[in-house]
Design a protein around this motif. Sequence first.
Motif, PDB file in Angstrom:
ATOM      1  N   ALA A 188       0.831  -1.208   0.000  1.00  0.00           N
ATOM      2  CA  ALA A 188       0.000   0.000   0.000  1.00  0.00           C
ATOM      3  C   ALA A 188       0.865   1.257   0.000  1.00  0.00           C
ATOM      4  CB  ALA A 188      -0.940  -0.006   1.205  1.00  0.00           C
ATOM      5  N   ILE A 189       1.934   1.229   0.771  1.00  0.00           N
ATOM      6  CA  ILE A 189       2.837   2.381   0.845  1.00  0.00           C
ATOM      7  C   ILE A 189       3.587   2.552  -0.482  1.00  0.00           C
ATOM      8  CG2 ILE A 189       4.968   3.201   1.924  1.00  0.00           C
ATOM      9  CD1 ILE A 189       3.870   2.006   4.575  1.00  0.00           C
ATOM     10  N   THR A 190       4.103   1.454  -1.007  1.00  0.00           N
ATOM     11  CA  THR A 190       4.874   1.507  -2.246  1.00  0.00           C
ATOM     12  C   THR A 190       4.051   2.076  -3.397  1.00  0.00           C
ATOM     13  OG1 THR A 190       6.260  -0.368  -1.603  1.00  0.00           O
ATOM     14  CG2 THR A 190       6.094   0.114  -3.955  1.00  0.00           C
ATOM     15  N   HIS A 191       2.803   1.672  -3.493  1.00  0.00           N
ATOM     16  CA  HIS A 191       1.971   2.064  -4.629  1.00  0.00           C
ATOM     17  C   HIS A 191       1.274   3.407  -4.431  1.00  0.00           C
ATOM     18  CE1 HIS A 191       2.700  -1.577  -6.879  1.00  0.00           C
ATOM     19  NE2 HIS A 191       2.512  -2.273  -5.779  1.00  0.00           N
ATOM     20  N   THR A 192       1.563   4.089  -3.335  1.00  0.00           N
ATOM     21  CA  THR A 192       1.014   5.441  -3.133  1.00  0.00           C
ATOM     22  C   THR A 192       2.124   6.438  -2.841  1.00  0.00           C
ATOM     23  OG1 THR A 192       0.646   4.938  -0.776  1.00  0.00           O
ATOM     24  CG2 THR A 192      -1.216   4.621  -2.278  1.00  0.00           C
ATOM     25  N   ARG A 193       3.329   6.086  -3.192  1.00  0.00           N
ATOM     26  CA  ARG A 193       4.458   6.978  -2.910  1.00  0.00           C
ATOM     27  C   ARG A 193       4.267   8.315  -3.613  1.00  0.00           C
ATOM     28  NH1 ARG A 193       8.866   5.322  -0.205  1.00  0.00           N
ATOM     29  NH2 ARG A 193       9.348   3.094  -0.095  1.00  0.00           N
ATOM     30  N   GLY A 194       4.741   9.340  -2.973  1.00  0.00           N
ATOM     31  CA  GLY A 194       4.684  10.675  -3.546  1.00  0.00           C
ATOM     32  C   GLY A 194       5.585  11.584  -2.746  1.00  0.00           C
ATOM     33  N   THR A 195       5.538  12.835  -3.049  1.00  0.00           N
ATOM     34  CA  THR A 195       6.390  13.803  -2.361  1.00  0.00           C
ATOM     35  C   THR A 195       5.574  14.708  -1.456  1.00  0.00           C
ATOM     36  OG1 THR A 195       6.193  15.322  -4.238  1.00  0.00           O
ATOM     37  CG2 THR A 195       8.090  13.813  -4.206  1.00  0.00           C
ATOM     38  N   ASP A 196       4.372  14.276  -1.083  1.00  0.00           N
ATOM     39  CA  ASP A 196       3.524  15.114  -0.244  1.00  0.00           C
ATOM     40  C   ASP A 196       2.891  14.287   0.860  1.00  0.00           C
ATOM     41  OD1 ASP A 196       0.355  14.629  -1.073  1.00  0.00           O
ATOM     42  OD2 ASP A 196       1.797  14.054  -2.619  1.00  0.00           O
ATOM     43  N   ALA A 197       2.455  14.995   1.896  1.00  0.00           N
ATOM     44  CA  ALA A 197       1.907  14.346   3.086  1.00  0.00           C
ATOM     45  C   ALA A 197       0.558  13.702   2.838  1.00  0.00           C
ATOM     46  CB  ALA A 197       1.792  15.376   4.214  1.00  0.00           C
ATOM     47  N   GLY A 198      -0.032  13.934   1.680  1.00  0.00           N
ATOM     48  CA  GLY A 198      -1.266  13.251   1.329  1.00  0.00           C
ATOM     49  C   GLY A 198      -1.106  11.751   1.239  1.00  0.00           C
ATOM     50  N   GLN A 199       0.136  11.273   1.264  1.00  0.00           N
ATOM     51  CA  GLN A 199       0.361   9.839   1.222  1.00  0.00           C
ATOM     52  C   GLN A 199      -0.279   9.139   2.416  1.00  0.00           C
ATOM     53  OE1 GLN A 199       4.364   8.288   1.633  1.00  0.00           O
ATOM     54  NE2 GLN A 199       3.842   6.392   0.568  1.00  0.00           N
ATOM     55  N   VAL A 200      -0.373   9.812   3.562  1.00  0.00           N
ATOM     56  CA  VAL A 200      -0.984   9.162   4.717  1.00  0.00           C
ATOM     57  C   VAL A 200      -2.390   8.691   4.367  1.00  0.00           C
ATOM     58  CG1 VAL A 200      -1.742   9.436   7.103  1.00  0.00           C
ATOM     59  CG2 VAL A 200       0.411  10.474   6.363  1.00  0.00           C
TER      60      VAL A 200
ATOM     61  N   ALA B 234       4.706   8.449  10.785  1.00  0.00           N
ATOM     62  CA  ALA B 234       6.091   8.592  11.250  1.00  0.00           C
ATOM     63  C   ALA B 234       6.951   9.274  10.205  1.00  0.00           C
ATOM     64  CB  ALA B 234       6.666   7.214  11.581  1.00  0.00           C
ATOM     65  N   ARG B 235       6.588   9.116   8.939  1.00  0.00           N
ATOM     66  CA  ARG B 235       7.316   9.779   7.851  1.00  0.00           C
ATOM     67  C   ARG B 235       6.888  11.222   7.658  1.00  0.00           C
ATOM     68  NH1 ARG B 235       8.740  13.001   4.954  1.00  0.00           N
ATOM     69  NH2 ARG B 235       9.395  12.896   2.757  1.00  0.00           N
ATOM     70  N   TRP B 236       5.563  11.478   7.698  1.00  0.00           N
ATOM     71  CA  TRP B 236       5.051  12.788   7.299  1.00  0.00           C
ATOM     72  C   TRP B 236       4.626  13.678   8.462  1.00  0.00           C
ATOM     73  CZ3 TRP B 236       6.142  14.294   2.615  1.00  0.00           C
ATOM     74  CH2 TRP B 236       6.314  13.355   1.602  1.00  0.00           C
ATOM     75  N   GLY B 237       4.471  13.124   9.653  1.00  0.00           N
ATOM     76  CA  GLY B 237       4.203  13.941  10.816  1.00  0.00           C
ATOM     77  C   GLY B 237       2.742  14.080  11.183  1.00  0.00           C
ATOM     78  N   LEU B 238       2.539  14.705  12.318  1.00  0.00           N
ATOM     79  CA  LEU B 238       1.224  14.833  12.939  1.00  0.00           C
ATOM     80  C   LEU B 238       0.193  15.472  12.022  1.00  0.00           C
ATOM     81  CD1 LEU B 238      -0.679  14.788  15.382  1.00  0.00           C
ATOM     82  CD2 LEU B 238       0.471  16.853  16.212  1.00  0.00           C
ATOM     83  N   GLU B 239       0.546  16.574  11.398  1.00  0.00           N
ATOM     84  CA  GLU B 239      -0.447  17.320  10.624  1.00  0.00           C
ATOM     85  C   GLU B 239      -0.857  16.603   9.344  1.00  0.00           C
ATOM     86  OE1 GLU B 239       1.370  21.206  10.226  1.00  0.00           O
ATOM     87  OE2 GLU B 239       0.126  21.944  11.853  1.00  0.00           O
ATOM     88  N   ALA B 240      -0.128  15.547   8.952  1.00  0.00           N
ATOM     89  CA  ALA B 240      -0.491  14.800   7.755  1.00  0.00           C
ATOM     90  C   ALA B 240      -1.673  13.863   7.997  1.00  0.00           C
ATOM     91  CB  ALA B 240       0.704  13.991   7.266  1.00  0.00           C
ATOM     92  N   VAL B 241      -1.979  13.588   9.260  1.00  0.00           N
ATOM     93  CA  VAL B 241      -3.140  12.748   9.571  1.00  0.00           C
ATOM     94  C   VAL B 241      -4.397  13.573   9.311  1.00  0.00           C
ATOM     95  CG1 VAL B 241      -4.299  11.388  11.346  1.00  0.00           C
ATOM     96  CG2 VAL B 241      -1.788  11.522  11.317  1.00  0.00           C
TER      97      VAL B 241
END
Length: 335
Positions: free
Chosen positions: A237-249, A276-283
């Motif tokens: 799931a993580i691999t197939h949604t990789r990107g450069t933004d916190a929307g990945q969460v 853990a990668r994108w931080g609190l505000e990405a949730v």
Amino acid sequence: MTADQHDRSAGVLLGMACGDALGAGYEFAGPLPESTTVSMRGGGGGFHWSPGEWTDFTAMAVPLAMAATEGRDLRDDAVLDVVVAHWVGWAKSAPYAGVQLGAVLSGAEPNAESVRRAAREQHDRNGRSAGNGSLLRTAPVALAFLADPVALAQAARRVSELTHCETDAGDACVLFGLALRHAVLEGELDIRVGLSALPSERRADWSARFDEAERKRPADFPGNGWVVQTLQSAWSAITHTRGTDAGQVRRAVEAAVRGGGDTDAVAGAVGALTAARWGLEAVPTPWRHLVQGWPGLRGVDLVRLSMQAAHGGEAGGVVADEVGRRRTVKLRALR
């Protein structure tokens, strides 16, 4: 720790619980089309979860997080005795505790040695104990040992072995814990970072499993109640949604849910790793406001537990400095 590392550590338990609660409503429902909208609808698997309620996975992590906030060593049986007493008490009224966990906790005295013995007896009776029940509770272990990867690996395996004797379960917890640590400290998702912490004869097998996860989709791992496929589904799931933004969460957690099967476990693992990668505000904000569960906690409480677990009970380790003031503002925003 830097401000970014503080932020990433603060989101770990919240991200995990949100994934857990989102997946709870879809457990065992089968794969869903990629266009399907998923939400914290509750229900799921016949267990009648309330909307936003986390399951046994997050519930069992909470006592470990509480012990970590006091700076206790999670490798110490005296500390684990207290944790296990909470687990045994919780299991008496829990809607569902998993096959292995339910069998172990229902027949044991409330101490570490008793549940460890019950887990061994259950393993010997069934010939296996590699379910995913111990995986997500590694998240507070990772936070407690951010400064010491060797101790983290030791503690992850020791905590897993309280209820799951099989090697696969311990290995998965070590890999998951070290990947969480790496994401918090380095801002990078790398499930292979902990391979060197495994015995050499098992590293190639795990590397091949992650290769397979990167080739396939979450739905291609229908046996994801097995801890190996739980981790494979999560990494897929993580691999197939990789990107450069916190929307990945959001993207990755929703992809995990659409993969079907043991969705609360897989989405919880994805939520922890991506937060853990994108931080609190990405949730996502709606998830933060709705998530809740045993023992009467909400999202804001999990953020505090994460912060304190990562700093051995010091109030996030950032009191009276600018980072501390920023965390306070974010905690207020979660209310």
